[in-house]
Scaffold this motif. Structure first.
Motif, PDB file in Angstrom:
ATOM      1  N   VAL A 289       0.848  -1.199   0.000  1.00 11.58           N
ATOM      2  CA  VAL A 289       0.000   0.000   0.000  1.00 11.58           C
ATOM      3  C   VAL A 289       0.881   1.245   0.000  1.00 11.58           C
ATOM      4  O   VAL A 289       0.665   2.174  -0.771  1.00 11.58           O
ATOM      5  N   LEU A 290       1.902   1.252   0.867  1.00 12.14           N
ATOM      6  CA  LEU A 290       2.746   2.439   1.006  1.00 12.14           C
ATOM      7  C   LEU A 290       3.668   2.645  -0.196  1.00 12.14           C
ATOM      8  O   LEU A 290       4.185   3.746  -0.384  1.00 12.14           O
ATOM      9  N   ASN A 291       3.848   1.622  -1.023  1.00 14.47           N
ATOM     10  CA  ASN A 291       4.586   1.799  -2.282  1.00 14.47           C
ATOM     11  C   ASN A 291       3.770   2.627  -3.264  1.00 14.47           C
ATOM     12  O   ASN A 291       4.316   3.304  -4.116  1.00 14.47           O
ATOM     13  N   VAL A 292       2.455   2.555  -3.151  1.00 15.64           N
ATOM     14  CA  VAL A 292       1.547   3.242  -4.067  1.00 15.64           C
ATOM     15  C   VAL A 292       1.074   4.578  -3.495  1.00 15.64           C
ATOM     16  O   VAL A 292       0.892   5.543  -4.218  1.00 15.64           O
ATOM     17  N   ILE A 293       0.868   4.614  -2.199  1.00 17.13           N
ATOM     18  CA  ILE A 293       0.426   5.836  -1.522  1.00 17.13           C
ATOM     19  C   ILE A 293       1.597   6.304  -0.662  1.00 17.13           C
ATOM     20  O   ILE A 293       1.865   5.720   0.393  1.00 17.13           O
ATOM     21  N   PRO A 294       2.333   7.309  -1.130  1.00  9.12           N
ATOM     22  CA  PRO A 294       3.608   7.675  -0.486  1.00  9.12           C
ATOM     23  C   PRO A 294       3.453   8.477   0.808  1.00  9.12           C
ATOM     24  O   PRO A 294       3.650   9.680   0.846  1.00  9.12           O
ATOM     25  N   ILE A 295       3.062   7.785   1.863  1.00 12.64           N
ATOM     26  CA  ILE A 295       3.016   8.398   3.194  1.00 12.64           C
ATOM     27  C   ILE A 295       3.691   7.447   4.168  1.00 12.64           C
ATOM     28  O   ILE A 295       3.938   6.292   3.847  1.00 12.64           O
ATOM     29  N   GLY A 296       3.964   7.922   5.349  1.00 12.04           N
ATOM     30  CA  GLY A 296       4.601   7.091   6.365  1.00 12.04           C
ATOM     31  C   GLY A 296       3.602   6.184   7.067  1.00 12.04           C
ATOM     32  O   GLY A 296       2.397   6.403   7.016  1.00 12.04           O
ATOM     33  N   LYS A 297       4.137   5.174   7.737  1.00 11.54           N
ATOM     34  CA  LYS A 297       3.282   4.216   8.450  1.00 11.54           C
ATOM     35  C   LYS A 297       2.422   4.903   9.507  1.00 11.54           C
ATOM     36  O   LYS A 297       1.239   4.600   9.637  1.00 11.54           O
ATOM     37  N   THR A 298       3.020   5.816  10.264  1.00 13.96           N
ATOM     38  CA  THR A 298       2.272   6.486  11.331  1.00 13.96           C
ATOM     39  C   THR A 298       1.106   7.266  10.753  1.00 13.96           C
ATOM     40  O   THR A 298      -0.024   7.184  11.252  1.00 13.96           O
TER      41      THR A 298
ATOM     42  N   GLU B 204      -2.895   6.593  11.400  1.00 17.02           N
ATOM     43  CA  GLU B 204      -3.769   7.671  11.877  1.00 17.02           C
ATOM     44  C   GLU B 204      -4.980   7.810  10.946  1.00 17.02           C
ATOM     45  O   GLU B 204      -6.096   8.027  11.406  1.00 17.02           O
ATOM     46  N   GLY B 205      -4.742   7.680   9.640  1.00 13.25           N
ATOM     47  CA  GLY B 205      -5.832   7.750   8.663  1.00 13.25           C
ATOM     48  C   GLY B 205      -6.808   6.600   8.804  1.00 13.25           C
ATOM     49  O   GLY B 205      -8.018   6.769   8.650  1.00 13.25           O
ATOM     50  N   VAL B 206      -6.291   5.416   9.117  1.00 15.14           N
ATOM     51  CA  VAL B 206      -7.154   4.247   9.333  1.00 15.14           C
ATOM     52  C   VAL B 206      -8.022   4.495  10.569  1.00 15.14           C
ATOM     53  O   VAL B 206      -9.229   4.284  10.552  1.00 15.14           O
ATOM     54  N   LYS B 207      -7.379   4.990  11.628  1.00 16.19           N
ATOM     55  CA  LYS B 207      -8.077   5.253  12.886  1.00 16.19           C
ATOM     56  C   LYS B 207      -9.182   6.296  12.707  1.00 16.19           C
ATOM     57  O   LYS B 207     -10.268   6.173  13.266  1.00 16.19           O
ATOM     58  N   SER B 208      -8.887   7.325  11.908  1.00 14.66           N
ATOM     59  CA  SER B 208      -9.863   8.405  11.725  1.00 14.66           C
ATOM     60  C   SER B 208     -10.941   8.054  10.695  1.00 14.66           C
ATOM     61  O   SER B 208     -11.903   8.786  10.540  1.00 14.66           O
TER      62      SER B 208
END
Length: 69
Positions: free
Chosen positions: A16-25, A29-33
């Motif tokens: 996922v992070l290879n395609v959406i360039p953001i950090g794990k944290t 936070e986005g999943v939580k929100s």
């Protein structure tokens, strides 16, 4: 396979992070929100996301950025 994400099935966070360039944290936070899709626990130590949910997210994010420009 669009953006390195299969059409169906499950993808791990690293994919996922290879395609959406953001950090794990930031991702968690986005999943939580509720901004990003909720993961599915495949086993006790294996968390993944539905490929379809990630495709929807990519589509939504690209539409957002298109309206900003």
């Amino acid at each position: 396979m669009m953006n390195g994400i299969p059409e169906t099935g499950f993808v791990r966070l690293s994919q996922v992070l290879n395609v959406i360039p953001i950090g794990k944290t930031c991702w968690w936070e986005g999943v939580k929100s509720g901004r990003f899709p909720k993961p599915i626990k495949l086993t006790e130590r294996c968390t993944a996301w539905r490929a379809e949910d990630i495709h929807e997210l990519i589509k939504a994010l690209s539409e957002q950025s298109a309206t900003r420009h």
